[in-house]
Design an enzyme around this catalytic site. Sequence first.
Site, short mmCIF file in Angstrom:
data_model
loop_
_atom_site.label_atom_id
_atom_site.label_comp_id
_atom_site.label_asym_id
_atom_site.label_seq_id
_atom_site.Cartn_x
_atom_site.Cartn_y
_atom_site.Cartn_z
CD GLU A 199 -1.69 -2.37 1.76
OE1 GLU A 199 -2.58 -3.23 1.91
OE2 GLU A 199 -0.48 -2.56 2.08
CG PHE A 232 -10.09 -8.89 11.83
CD1 PHE A 232 -8.85 -9.38 12.23
CD2 PHE A 232 -10.40 -8.89 10.47
CE1 PHE A 232 -7.94 -9.85 11.31
CE2 PHE A 232 -9.49 -9.37 9.54
CZ PHE A 232 -8.25 -9.85 9.96
CD GLN A 233 -7.70 -6.55 8.12
OE1 GLN A 233 -8.61 -6.22 7.36
NE2 GLN A 233 -6.58 -7.14 7.70
CE LYS A 286 -17.92 -5.78 4.01
NZ LYS A 286 -17.33 -6.16 2.71
CG MET A 310 23.56 11.65 2.46
SD MET A 310 24.72 12.69 1.54
CE MET A 310 23.72 13.14 0.11
#
Length: 574
Positions: A51, A113-114, A163, A480
Site C-alpha cells: 500500500e 478485527f483490522q 463497511k 549518504m
Amino acid sequence: MEMLSGAEMVVRSLQDEGIEHIFGYPGGSVLDIYDAIFQCSDIEHFLVRHEQAAVHMADAYSRATGKVGTVLVTAGPGATNCITGIATAYMDSIPLVVLSGQVPTNWIGDDAFQETDMIGVSRPVVKHSFLCRTAQEIPMAIKKAFYLASTGRPGPVVVDLPKDVQNPLHKFPYEYPKSVELRSYKPTVSGHRGQIKRALAALLAAKRPVLYVGGGAIQANASEQVIELAEKLNLPVTNTLMGLGAFPGQHPQNLGMLGMHGTYEANLSMHNADLIFAVGARFDDRVTNNVAKFCPKAKIMQIDIDPTSISKNIHVDLPIVGSIEIVLQQMLNLLDETQASNDSELICRWWKKIEEWRGKNCLAYKTSETHIKPQQVIESLYKITDGDAIITSDVGQHQMFAALYYPFKEPRQWINSGGLGTMGFGLPAAIGCKIAFPDRPVVCVTGDGSIQMNIQELSTCMQYNIPVVIVLLNNRSLGMVKQWQKMFYGGRQSHSYMESVPDFVKLSEAYNHIGIKVDTIDELEPALKRAFELKDRVVFLDIMIDPEEHVYPMQIKFGSMEDMYLSKTEKTNA
C-alpha cells in the site's frame, strides 16, 4: 434520480470527478467497492504489491500531471501502510485523495478485527479527512476531498469508508455535487495590488537580486511567468530541489540548485544578494543552513498561497499571499503598464561577479581508470535521453547527483521526495509517471539501499507491462550515511555498509525483466542505449560506481550559505 449503494456511489463519484486511474490493494472492508470497480469500465485500477507503493504511485502521477492522485486501500494495516506515502505527499504539498476502508460504524471503538483509527493516525500528515457514517454522505465527502486536495496549498485528504456504509443491498438517491463551497476555507489567489506594486519597485531598485524558485511554482503551473519575469529583468535564478525544472536547467540565467548541496555560484549569490525574491519556496533547513547567518545583506520578498508559510523560518520583509501564477502575472502586467525597468548597468555588474563564482566550476570532478563515477552515469543518462526523460529518484547521494548533473528542461520532469526524504519512493514513482505518460522515457535513479525498500513493485511492472528504466548507482553502502560518517564521525562506518545485496540482474530476470550489470566506463553508454532501445521492457541497470565518491558542494553545518565543502580537500573560508 438514480439509486445506488454506498460502494457504487464511491465509484460513480470518482467517475464524475474525472478520475481515470486508481492505485490500490483490496481487502475485506472495501470488497463492495472493488466489486463496483469490476463493473466499471471508465476507471483503470492498478494492483500494487504494498500500500505504501500505491500512495507513491498516485503521488508521482499527480506530480507529473498536475492532477489529483487517487488511492484505495482496506482497513487496518492496509490503511496504516499508507502513512509514509501520505506524509511524503503532505511534506511536498502534493494533492491526493486516499480512500480507506473501515470496520462497520457500530463496531468503531470496539477493537474489531483490522480496526484502526485512520482519521486519528493520519491527522498530523493530511490537509483534511472525512469519516462517512452514512452512504448519503459519500458524494459530498468525495467532492470536498478533491476540492480541498487541489486548491490553496495542495495536500493529501483521507476519506474513511466503514463497511456497512458501502452495503450493496441498500440503495439511495445519487447526485454528485456540481460545486462545493466551504465557509471556513477560501484560499486567496489574487495578490494585494499594493503589495505587488511595492514588490516590483523593490525588485527594480535592487542592485544584487536573486529569484529563488521552489516547488510551489511548479504546483501553481507558474513556470511561464517565472521565465518571463527573469528574462525581462535579467535576474539570476536559483531553484530548490523541489523547484528544479521550473526554470530551464540549461538557461544562461540559471545558477543551479541552492542549499545543502547547491552550487557554489547559487549559494554565494544568495549570501551576497541585496534582495531575494522567494517564489513558492519555504526557506527550509536544507536551504538556509544557520538561519542567524542567512543572507545578512538581503531584503526578503516571498509569494506563497499559504499564509502560514510566510515568515515561518525566515523573516519576510515584503509578503504576498496568493497563487504564484496569478501574482506573477499581475506583476508582469504592472511592469508592462508602467514600462519600468531596472538599472541594466548595475545588473551587469552583479552578473560579472556571479560569472566569477561560476568560474569555480564547482561540479567538476576527477575521473578514474578503475571506477565509474556517479557523475558520469548521470551525464551519460542526460546525453542518451537528450534531457527529455522523466526522472524519479529515491533519497541519498544518487538523488543529489541526479539533481546536480541532469539539467531539467521543464517542470514536472523531476520527481522526488524532498521534504520527508522517503527511501523507497523512486520505483513506484516511476511506475506512476509511466502510467501517466506511456510514450515518454521514465527513469528511476536509485541506490542499492533505497531500491530494496519497494522492490516488490517489479511485480506490478510485470503484471501491467509498465516499461520503466532503473538506473541503480551501486556503491554497496548507504552512500549518504557513509559520507556523513566519513566526514563527521571519524570514518566509523556504523551499519552503513551493505554486506549482503542480491544479484540485481538475476532478481530482475526473476520478474521477467531485463537486467544488465555495468562494471566499466566503456560498458556504460552502450548499456544505456540498449535500455532505451528496449521500449516495451523494464530494464534494470546495475551500475557499479566508485564506493568512495562524495557529493559536493556541501554546506558546512551551522555556517552561512557561503560556507561550503567543495571537495574532500577544499572548503570555503568558514
